[in-house]
Write a protein that holds these residues in place. Structure first.
Motif, PDB file in Angstrom:
ATOM      1  N   LEU A 139       0.821  -1.210   0.000  1.00 43.56           N
ATOM      2  CA  LEU A 139       0.000   0.000   0.000  1.00 43.56           C
ATOM      3  C   LEU A 139       0.857   1.263   0.000  1.00 43.56           C
ATOM      4  O   LEU A 139       0.516   2.250  -0.663  1.00 43.56           O
ATOM      5  CB  LEU A 139      -0.960   0.001   1.193  1.00 43.56           C
ATOM      6  CG  LEU A 139      -2.050  -1.064   1.152  1.00 43.56           C
ATOM      7  CD1 LEU A 139      -2.857  -1.059   2.445  1.00 43.56           C
ATOM      8  CD2 LEU A 139      -2.955  -0.870  -0.052  1.00 43.56           C
ATOM      9  N   GLU A 140       1.984   1.235   0.707  1.00 42.90           N
ATOM     10  CA  GLU A 140       2.875   2.396   0.718  1.00 42.90           C
ATOM     11  C   GLU A 140       3.513   2.614  -0.653  1.00 42.90           C
ATOM     12  O   GLU A 140       3.513   3.731  -1.163  1.00 42.90           O
ATOM     13  CB  GLU A 140       3.968   2.218   1.771  1.00 42.90           C
ATOM     14  CG  GLU A 140       3.472   2.387   3.191  1.00 42.90           C
ATOM     15  CD  GLU A 140       4.565   2.134   4.208  1.00 42.90           C
ATOM     16  OE1 GLU A 140       5.683   2.658   4.033  1.00 42.90           O
ATOM     17  OE2 GLU A 140       4.295   1.407   5.189  1.00 42.90           O
ATOM     18  N   LEU A 141       4.051   1.562  -1.232  1.00 38.75           N
ATOM     19  CA  LEU A 141       4.739   1.701  -2.520  1.00 38.75           C
ATOM     20  C   LEU A 141       3.785   2.016  -3.662  1.00 38.75           C
ATOM     21  O   LEU A 141       4.114   2.802  -4.552  1.00 38.75           O
ATOM     22  CB  LEU A 141       5.532   0.437  -2.850  1.00 38.75           C
ATOM     23  CG  LEU A 141       6.776   0.201  -2.016  1.00 38.75           C
ATOM     24  CD1 LEU A 141       7.401  -1.138  -2.367  1.00 38.75           C
ATOM     25  CD2 LEU A 141       7.784   1.319  -2.217  1.00 38.75           C
ATOM     26  N   ALA A 142       2.617   1.407  -3.654  1.00 42.81           N
ATOM     27  CA  ALA A 142       1.653   1.596  -4.741  1.00 42.81           C
ATOM     28  C   ALA A 142       0.696   2.750  -4.462  1.00 42.81           C
ATOM     29  O   ALA A 142      -0.282   2.924  -5.185  1.00 42.81           O
ATOM     30  CB  ALA A 142       0.864   0.312  -4.969  1.00 42.81           C
ATOM     31  N   GLU A 143       0.977   3.529  -3.419  1.00 48.06           N
ATOM     32  CA  GLU A 143       0.150   4.672  -3.050  1.00 48.06           C
ATOM     33  C   GLU A 143      -1.319   4.273  -2.904  1.00 48.06           C
ATOM     34  O   GLU A 143      -2.224   4.983  -3.321  1.00 48.06           O
ATOM     35  CB  GLU A 143       0.324   5.802  -4.054  1.00 48.06           C
ATOM     36  CG  GLU A 143       1.746   6.296  -4.107  1.00 48.06           C
ATOM     37  CD  GLU A 143       2.014   7.278  -5.238  1.00 48.06           C
ATOM     38  OE1 GLU A 143       1.177   7.400  -6.157  1.00 48.06           O
ATOM     39  OE2 GLU A 143       3.062   7.914  -5.186  1.00 48.06           O
ATOM     40  N   GLY A 144      -1.540   3.084  -2.343  1.00 47.73           N
ATOM     41  CA  GLY A 144      -2.886   2.605  -2.072  1.00 47.73           C
ATOM     42  C   GLY A 144      -3.638   2.078  -3.271  1.00 47.73           C
ATOM     43  O   GLY A 144      -4.800   1.710  -3.148  1.00 47.73           O
ATOM     44  N   ALA A 145      -2.995   2.024  -4.432  1.00 47.40           N
ATOM     45  CA  ALA A 145      -3.711   1.619  -5.650  1.00 47.40           C
ATOM     46  C   ALA A 145      -2.914   0.605  -6.474  1.00 47.40           C
ATOM     47  O   ALA A 145      -2.559   0.867  -7.619  1.00 47.40           O
ATOM     48  CB  ALA A 145      -4.025   2.851  -6.491  1.00 47.40           C
ATOM     49  N   PRO A 146      -2.648  -0.588  -5.919  1.00 49.10           N
ATOM     50  CA  PRO A 146      -1.973  -1.587  -6.742  1.00 49.10           C
ATOM     51  C   PRO A 146      -2.883  -2.042  -7.873  1.00 49.10           C
ATOM     52  O   PRO A 146      -4.104  -2.072  -7.718  1.00 49.10           O
ATOM     53  CB  PRO A 146      -1.695  -2.730  -5.763  1.00 49.10           C
ATOM     54  CG  PRO A 146      -2.758  -2.584  -4.726  1.00 49.10           C
ATOM     55  CD  PRO A 146      -3.011  -1.115  -4.609  1.00 49.10           C
ATOM     56  N   GLU A 147      -2.286  -2.351  -8.997  1.00 50.59           N
ATOM     57  CA  GLU A 147      -3.079  -2.810 -10.137  1.00 50.59           C
ATOM     58  C   GLU A 147      -3.579  -4.235  -9.903  1.00 50.59           C
ATOM     59  O   GLU A 147      -4.718  -4.558 -10.167  1.00 50.59           O
ATOM     60  CB  GLU A 147      -2.236  -2.744 -11.413  1.00 50.59           C
ATOM     61  CG  GLU A 147      -3.016  -2.863 -12.674  1.00 50.59           C
ATOM     62  CD  GLU A 147      -4.023  -1.728 -12.852  1.00 50.59           C
ATOM     63  OE1 GLU A 147      -5.125  -2.017 -13.343  1.00 50.59           O
ATOM     64  OE2 GLU A 147      -3.733  -0.586 -12.486  1.00 50.59           O
ATOM     65  N   ASP A 148      -2.689  -5.085  -9.396  1.00 45.74           N
ATOM     66  CA  ASP A 148      -3.042  -6.466  -9.102  1.00 45.74           C
ATOM     67  C   ASP A 148      -2.128  -6.967  -7.997  1.00 45.74           C
ATOM     68  O   ASP A 148      -1.031  -6.421  -7.791  1.00 45.74           O
ATOM     69  CB  ASP A 148      -2.903  -7.337 -10.349  1.00 45.74           C
ATOM     70  CG  ASP A 148      -3.612  -8.677 -10.198  1.00 45.74           C
ATOM     71  OD1 ASP A 148      -4.518  -8.799  -9.345  1.00 45.74           O
ATOM     72  OD2 ASP A 148      -3.257  -9.617 -10.922  1.00 45.74           O
ATOM     73  N   PHE A 149      -2.553  -8.005  -7.291  1.00 42.14           N
ATOM     74  CA  PHE A 149      -1.743  -8.570  -6.213  1.00 42.14           C
ATOM     75  C   PHE A 149      -2.165 -10.002  -5.962  1.00 42.14           C
ATOM     76  O   PHE A 149      -3.286 -10.396  -6.273  1.00 42.14           O
ATOM     77  CB  PHE A 149      -1.863  -7.744  -4.927  1.00 42.14           C
ATOM     78  CG  PHE A 149      -3.270  -7.394  -4.547  1.00 42.14           C
ATOM     79  CD1 PHE A 149      -4.031  -8.239  -3.764  1.00 42.14           C
ATOM     80  CD2 PHE A 149      -3.836  -6.210  -4.984  1.00 42.14           C
ATOM     81  CE1 PHE A 149      -5.333  -7.917  -3.421  1.00 42.14           C
ATOM     82  CE2 PHE A 149      -5.143  -5.875  -4.644  1.00 42.14           C
ATOM     83  CZ  PHE A 149      -5.889  -6.737  -3.862  1.00 42.14           C
TER      84      PHE A 149
END
Length: 176
Positions: free
Chosen positions: A85-95
């Motif tokens: 969440l920190e690295l993707a600024e709360g918006a990961p595309e997929d996980f």
């Protein structure tokens, strides 16, 4: 039971991760639906979760966690979610958490879908580095949140040190 789009997304997140902290889920839901007219408040999220728990078997809630029945929460996966969440600024595309140890979580984000793997730093580190050497970007975390003093990482590998405020400080290699 008829589910809202947000509730369907919450179920998708739970199926992928197995469990998540409420605050982590709130970040994902708010970022995913930020362009809608409806603000996702804590009260609204809690109401959606209660409806899901009543209408869908296998969802459990406690003060901090939301989880599906089989997996019991573990602190390293929860920390890996925080790092994502920190690295993707709360918006990961997929996980996904369907990864081989020492990896804990794999996620992508950004315009060019950069792939990251969050992995457990444990002794001995050399075999783990060899397992994940082919990964382009690896973020290592440890159970105690601190990096070993003599840690040397290959290029594009980082260590996420947990700080007192719950956020992470990222340390990288000095190599090319």
């Amino acid at each position: 039971m008829l589910l809202s789009v947000q509730q369907k997304y919450i179920l998708e997140v739970l199926r992928k991760l197995g469990f998540i902290r409420r605050r982590q889920l709130a970040v994902l839901v708010r970022r995913r639906f930020r362009r809608t007219d409806q603000e996702i408040s804590d009260a609204f999220l809690n109401a959606m979760l209660r409806q899901l728990r009543v209408g869908t078997s296998g969802i459990f809630l406690d003060d901090e966690l939301v989880f599906l029945s089989p997996p019991r929460p573990d602190s390293l996966r929860l920390e890996a979610i925080d790092v994502m969440l920190e690295l993707a600024e709360g918006a990961p595309e997929d996980f996904t958490v369907r990864v081989e140890r020492p990896a804990i979580l794999r996620f992508s984000w950004g315009d060019n879908l950069r792939l990251f793997t969050v992995a457990e730093l444990s002794a001995p580190i050399r075999p783990a580095l060899e397992i994940l050497a082919w990964q382009t970007r690896v973020i290592w975390i440890s159970a105690d949140g601190a990096a070993p003093e003599d840690l040397t990482l290959p290029p594009k590998h980082f260590f996420a040190a947990r700080q007192a405020d719950g956020f992470h400080r990222f340390y990288g290699s000095n190599g090319p």
